[in-house]
Every structure is written in structure tokens, then in C-alpha cells.
Enzyme design. Structure first.
Site, PDB file in Angstrom:
ATOM      1  N   ASP A   1       1.036  -1.085   0.034  1.00 35.41           N
ATOM      2  CA  ASP A   1      -0.033   0.068   0.005  1.00 35.41           C
ATOM      3  C   ASP A   1       0.894   1.276   0.238  1.00 35.41           C
ATOM      4  O   ASP A   1       1.554   1.539   1.163  1.00 35.41           O
ATOM      5  CB  ASP A   1      -1.014   0.097   1.300  1.00 35.41           C
TER       6      ASP A   1
ATOM      7  N   HIS B   1      -3.813  -0.688  -1.696  1.00 38.20           N
ATOM      8  CA  HIS B   1      -4.768   0.030  -1.029  1.00 38.20           C
ATOM      9  C   HIS B   1      -6.130  -0.622  -1.322  1.00 38.20           C
ATOM     10  O   HIS B   1      -7.074  -0.333  -0.523  1.00 38.20           O
ATOM     11  CB  HIS B   1      -4.865   1.508  -1.314  1.00 38.20           C
TER      12      HIS B   1
END
Length: 721
Positions: free
Chosen positions: A647, A682
Site C-alpha cells: 500500500d 490500497h
């Protein structure tokens, strides 16, 4: 890092059947957490010293951090493996997920394209057929990009004549992309791959090349190092990426954290959108029909949001919140486009406006208490009709090229799977195009919207969804979910996993709290900077409403949210740990003193402010920052933090440090686990297989910590004490 044996011990106490007046069964899974070392890092803000004992976990490239991740995943995996119905949940999720999903078709050049997933494919496949013919073929299959589905399609854009296509790929969920250019007839790559592209669309200039955006590759880790000067480039076909023309963003005066560019459908104008934060944009224009056309500034500040919808010749149509918090559409001539010459085309109303164009019409899409209303206008501003929608929910789409004779829109709500409809823009007649054949009977469920009062008296809408016949006895497993930031609206939409939750007798509740965009700019601003506590108060009040009205109780309530919603969960659980049984912060922004030092985090300052702004802002952020508000001697709810090791938007260090704080300070038996997905970012492009596994773990963890020995839809489901 000192290595510890990862012991898992199951403690069992007296057992008994679950009856109102009988003893409950205790079958808690005890956890031995890995040791997390502390360091003597101290930051000073305006004379105040702040310890950061887990700063070392910010180094995502270190072997020590990697070992910590592995150890934490081992503990979490061992815990989840002992939940007796975890596989049953996974099986049901797999079963219900396994239906054909087809997107609306779109025409590019000689072909009609559409996205399709057979059911359990990790990524949807792009199919095509010669327009007017029936023989479909695969154009692009992202499932072939990697064996495990961790390389995903990040975007697909066609040249004006449809002969060429540029598509983006994301590796391991990263926001850094590569761009590959194809000849659509042969499906062969025609030149070298473009690399190091981030936060970018692709906008073609006729058939000669395209505009895209990126940052200079940062020094240090590309997953966590700060990126704050976005640049717009033009790539001319047949040349190397090193020769790409820098259009905007190369000077100190042009430094912005986000810069986007888009060409109008007729190829006449390029519009550039420089942003310093996620809200507010400048606007520049270049006439591409003129050789070396001069760059003209339309808006020279980032006080408002304005974008160009369409042009008819030199007449520009813009949507703006300048002097219109709920947005309006204005027109202006390109020869003199400054704001003093704007004319209202569709004035602001009491409802928030967004817009689509297609088939020679403008579709004004309004949110009325978070549900859709759509009006159709012609380019003279005449209202043609209100589009009749299938029900109360969210409608999206209505976009296309000016010459399209058929448009498409989608409709769904929390209990209605997304269905695609055709629309004849001339007659207004719509019809079902594709209805999903999913193993879910919406007639057995219901959603209702209520309004509750927050701490300061503000009325907040919330939609509550559940199986018909649910008893309001305070014992229903409930997930309260929201976001509360960045002008993002929580509109009703179907989610396959939530369908499984409701099948189990679970309640799913979504409040439209401040910080979102449901009621325009004022609603958004009321949840930003030093008003951020309003967001948490709204969420807490939603939980209290559900408890007071017997939908659930604290023993059966879970709170969940991702990204900014992960912050929402982190702040709520540290402020009111008594309110819920389970907390599920996902990819959360949890270190509010340092968020702006990672990747593009500084661009979130409009919503949060930063710890460097002034002492008052620093103290406000420190006052709710989840990492800085975990206290010794407090019994926090059972917590499973989820994040991805790749992420690079909300770096996993936020989650790592929060987990370490909770594990070192938690009082009582509630577990505080972290589930770290490897080769994941994400959330965008996550393979279906990983998504199913994650939901099985989330629901299993939640129900088990609410006391369920078997799934709650089982007859006489037992509760452990």
C-alpha cells in the site's frame, strides 16, 4: 529483532447450552504476540516532545520489518484457523460470488467492447466484437498478467479512431503504473512500455499520442517516500519516454501535488487541473487547434473545484462549486473564459449535483439524502425529463459519445444487486440490459432510511439493511460502516460480501456522516481540520441510535471502515472503547502527526491539516490521532487491523504502529491482531480470491468475538461466553 516462539493456547472453561438464565461458554483463543521492540525516537512539535517508539516499522524495506510482518501474520493466521466456521463462510462467499458479471458495452472504432467476469476470475476480462457482428473474442485478459492475479488492469483508453489502445497495469496493488500501447487489430504491443506513471489518466490527442501524469521517482522506498511534485507529460507515439514533452509542473511556480490533463471529445482543447490537495483546483486551457497554442489560465487559485464537462464549438460547459456549494453548471466562450463571464446553465439547487453527458444530452445527477435523482437536459438548457429509476438507490452511468443512440446506466442499493439498463435518450425509454443471476433473493431483505441526531444537534441520515423478520431485541450482529471525509459520499450500493453478512441475520448500517459529500461543500468542510471531531461524534451517535433502538447492543456491534474510514474506526475505538465489541480498521490513516510525510499524504491536508501548521492544529491532531491515544489499562474491543504490504497510498506503517501500540497496552482478553496481505496495495485491483479470503476472515473474526460458536443463521446457534 528477538525471535519468540509463537504459541497459541486455547483456554476452555465451563460449558453450557445458551439459554437466557444459563451459564455461557467461554472458548476464547488466547494469543501470544510477537515481541515488538521499542526505540528512543522523539519528535518535538512546538516545544512538545512526542515519543515514537515504533518508528522503525516505517522502514518497509528493512529485514527487521519484514520479519515482524511474517511473525504477525503467523499469529493472526493461527488465530483465524481456530474459528470453526471460517471455511463455511469462505464456501458461501465463493458460492454467491460465482455468477457472471458483465459491464455496459462501449464502442471504440470498429469494435464494441465490454468487461466480463465469469464469476470467480481474479480480474475481469475485456471482450469485443466487430460492431454489428455476433462473434465475441477476448481483447485483453488481465488474468494472464500474473499467475496469482496480483498484477491488475489499472485503466484502458483508446485513440480517437479506436485503432490504438493504451492500458495501465498495477503490480502488487501499487499506485505506480506501467503503460502499454497496443494495435487493436493485431493486439500486439507497438512500442516500449512507459514506466513510473502514478495517479494518472490517459487522454489521447487524436491518434498521435496522449497526455499522462507522474512524479519523479523518489529517493528511497517507492512505497513510502514522499511524492509532491506531479507533472503532466505528452507522449508522442514512436518516440521514447525520455523524449516525452513536459507540459506542466516542471517549475517551482508550477509545483502541485496532483496535476491532471484531459482533451475534449472533439480534440480541440486541453484542460489542465493542478491541485495542491484533494480539494480545490486551478484550471488552465490550451487550444490544440492552434500551433503552439498559448496556455490560458481560467482559475488561478485552488479555492474551489471546477472541471470542464463538454464543449460545443467554442462554448464550454463547466461544473463548479464556485459560489455554489452544491455545484452548478455554467457556460462560457473559450475566447474569454474567466469566471466573470460565466453564465448559469443549470443553477445550484438544495441537492448536490454531478453530471454526465452522452447522446447529445446532459444528465444532471442529484443526491437527495444520498439517493439518486436524474434529470435530462439538452444543450440549450431545456429540461427534457426526469429519468424514471427502478427504485430508491444509486444510479450511475448515462455517459457516452455525442453520437451514441443508446446509453447505459446502472442501478443498485444495499439489497438490490447492480443491474444495467439501456436508455434511449430521445424517448427516455429504458429497459433491463443485464440483470445478474446471483443466488440472493432481495425480496427477503429490506433497507430503511432513518435520521438521527448527532452530539451537536445535527440531523444525520442512515440506511439500515437486514433480513425481513429480524427481531429488534438488541442481539443482532451488526456492522456499522462509514467513511466521513474527502467529499466522498456513501450512496447505497450492493456488495456481495454484505449479502452474506445479512444472510447470517446480520444488520448492515451506513450513516452519511459529515466530511462526506452528501450535502455539498459545507457538509464536507464541517468534517475537516479542527471540525474533524464532528465526524467521530456522528459515527458514535449512529452506534448509540442502533443500540437505543434495539437493533443491536455493544456486545454485538462491530465498526468498520477503510482508509479515511480506518481513521474513523481508530478514533472511535480509542475514544469510546466501551461502545463496540469488534473494531475493523482497514488500510487506515492512523498516525496523524506524520501522515503527511509519506508518499502523497501531504495532499490530504485540506481535510486534516498537518502537525506542522501551528501549535493549535498539532494539539488537535494529537488529541484524536489513534496511534497517540492508545492508553495503558484500557480494554479495547477485539480488533483486526487489515492492510497490504504494497500500500503506497496509506503506507502500512500506520497499521503496523497502531497494532504494536494496541498489543503492548491492551487490557483483558480481547485480541488485537493485524492481517497483512502480501503483494497487495490500497484495495484497487485486489484479486477475487484474496477478497473472498479476507471477508471470510473478517466475518469469522467478528462473529467469533461476538460469541458465536456456530454461524448465527443455524438453528439454536450457541453463544460462547
Amino acid at each position: 529483532m528477538k525471535k519468540l516462539a509463537l504459541a497459541m493456547v486455547v483456554l476452555t472453561t465451563i460449558t453450557a447450552c445458551k439459554n437466557e438464565n444459563e451459564l455461557k461458554k467461554s472458548n476464547a483463543i488466547a494469543v501470544t504476540y510477537p515481541e515488538t521492540k521499542t526505540v528512543d525516537t522523539v519528535d518535538t512539535y512546538f516545544g512538545v516532545q512526542v515519543n515514537d517508539p515504533y518508528r522503525w516499522l516505517e522502514d518497509d524495506r528493512s529485514e527487521e520489518t519484514g520479519a515482524w510482518v511474517k511473525a504477525q501474520n503467523q499469529v493472526t493466521g493461527d488465530y483465524l484457523a481456530q474459528i470453526p466456521y471460517r471455511q463455511e463462510l469462505k464456501d458461501r462467499l465463493t458460492e454467491i460470488w460465482n455468477y457472471e458479471k458483465i459491464g455496459a458495452p462501449f464502442v471504440e472504432g470498429d469494435y464494441t467492447y465490454y468487461y466480463k467476469n465469469d464469476g470467480l476470475q481474479n480480474q475481469s476480462v475485456i471482450y469485443r466484437k466487430k460492431t454489428g457482428e455476433d462473434n465475441d473474442e477476448i481483447f485483453l485478459d488481465p488474468n494472464t498478467f500474473s499467475k496469482d492475479g496480483t498484477i491488475s488492469l489499472g485503466g484502458l483508453n483508446f485513440s480517437k479512431n479506436g485503432k490504438l489502445a493504451a492500458y495501465q497495469i498495477s503490480e502488487g496493488g501499487s499506485d505506480w503504473r506501467k503503460v502499454i500501447i497496443l494495435d487493436v487489430d493485431t493486439k500486439k504491443q507497438i512500442e516500449d512500455t512507459l514506466v513510473d506513471v502514478k495517479f494518472s489518466g490517459i487522454s489521447w490527442k487524436d491518434n498521435d499520442g496522449f497526455y499522462y501524469s507522474s512524479y519523479d521517482k523518489p529517493k528511497g522506498s517507492e512505497l513510502s517516500a514522499k511524492t509532491d511534485q506531479h507533472k503532466l507529460f505528452y507522449h508522442k507515439l514512436g518516440t521514447s519516454q525520455k523524449q516525452d514533452q513536459l507540459i506542466y509542473g516542471g517549475t517551482a511556480e508550477q509545483k502541485h501535488r496532483y496535476v491532471g490533463g484531459g482533451v475534449t471529445e472533439d480534440g480541440k482543447y486541453l484542460f489542465i487541473y493542478p491541485r495542491s490537495s484533494t480539494s480545490g483546483t486551478k484550471l488552465l486551457m490550451q487550444d490544440l487547434s492552434q500551433p503552439n497554442g498559448k496556455m490560458i489560465t481560467i482559475l488561478d487559485n485552488t479555492d474551489t473545484d471546477t472541471s470542464v464537462i463538454e464543449n460545443v464549438g467554442s462554448t464550454l460547459y463547466l461544473i463548479t462549486n464556485k459560489n455554489a456549494p452544491n455545484q452548478k453548471i455554467v457556460t462560457v466562450d473559450a475566447s474569454n473564459p474567466s469566471p466573470e463571464n460565466w453564465k448559469d446553465f443549470i443553477p445550484e439547487t438544495e441537492n448536490v449535483l454531478s453530471v454526465s453527458t452522452g447522446g447529445g444530452y446532459i444528465f444532471a445527477r442529484y443526491m437527495v439524502d444520498a439517493v439518486s435523482k436524474v434529470l435530462q437536459y439538452d444543450y440549450d438548457g431545456k429540461l427534457n425529463r426526469e429519468i424514471k429509476l427502478p427504485g430508491v438507490g444509486s444510479a450511475g452511468g448515462f455517459g457516452g459519445k455525442k453520437e451514441d443512440k443508446t446509453l447505459y446506466f446502472s442501478f443498485s442499493n444495499y439489497i438490490t444487486p447492480g443491474t444495467i439498463y439501456t436508455l434511449n435518450p430521445e424517448s427516455g425509454v429504458s429497459a433491463v440490459y443485464k440483470k445478474p443471476a446471483i443466488d440472493f433473493n432481495a425480496d427477503n431483505f429490506e433497507s430503511k432510511q432513518i435520521f438521527y441526531t448527532s452530539k451537536d444537534g445535527t440531523k444525520i441520515p442512515m440506511i439500515i439493511s437486514y433480513k425481513k423478520g429480524v427481531k429488534l431485541d438488541g442481539k443482532n450482529p451488526t456492522i456499522l460502516y462509514s467513511y466521513g471525509g474527502f467529499n466522498i459520499s456513501m450512496t447505497p450500493g450492493f456488495n456481495i460480501a454484505n449479502a452474506v453478512w445479512m444472510e447470517q441475520g446480520g444488520i448492515y448500517a451506513v450513516p452519511n456522516i459529515r466530511g462526506g459529500g452528501e450535502y455539498g461543500k459545507k457538509w464536507h468542510d464541517a468534517g475537516t481540520k479542527k471540525e474533524k471531531q464532528n465526524v467521530f461524534d456522528d459515527f458514535i451517535a449512529a452506534a448509540e441510535y442502533l443500540i437505543d433502538n434495539k437493533y443491536t447492543s455493544s456486545d454485538y456491534l462491530a465498526i468498520r471502515g477503510g482508509s479515511n474510514g480506518g481513521l474513523l474506526v481508530g478514533a472511535t475505538m480509542t475514544q469510546r472503547p466501551d461502545l463496540m465489541k469488534v473494531a475493523l480498521p482497514a488500510v487506515g490513516v492512523l498516525d496523524m502527526l506524520r501522515y503527511h510525510t509519506f508518499t502523497s499524504g501531504a495532499g490530504w491536508a485540506y481535510d486534516y491539516g498537518t502537525s506542522e501548521d501551528d501549535k493549535e492544529m498539532f494539539e488537535y491532531l494529537k488529541g484524536y490521532s489513534p496511534i497517540h491515544n492508545v492508553k495503558e489499562g484500557v480494554a479495547y474491543p477485539a480488533t483486526m487491523i487489515t492492510t497490504g504490504d504494497h500500500d503506497d497510498r496509506v503506507v502500512p506503517a500506520h497499521s503496523f504502529k497502531f497494532a504494536a501500540e494496541l498489543q503492548s497496552k491492551q487490557t483483558g482478553d480481547n485480541p488485537t491482531l493485524i492481517r497483512i496481505e502480501t503483494d497487495a496495495g490500497h484495495g484497487a485491483g485486489t484479486p477475487v480470491s484474496k477478497t473472498i479470503e479476507e471477508y471470510a476472515d473478517i466475518f469469522g473474526f467478528t462473529l467469533y468475538n461476538m460469541g458465536y460458536e456456530v454461524l448465527p443463521n443455524k438453528t439454536n446457534a450457541k453463544i460462547k461466553g
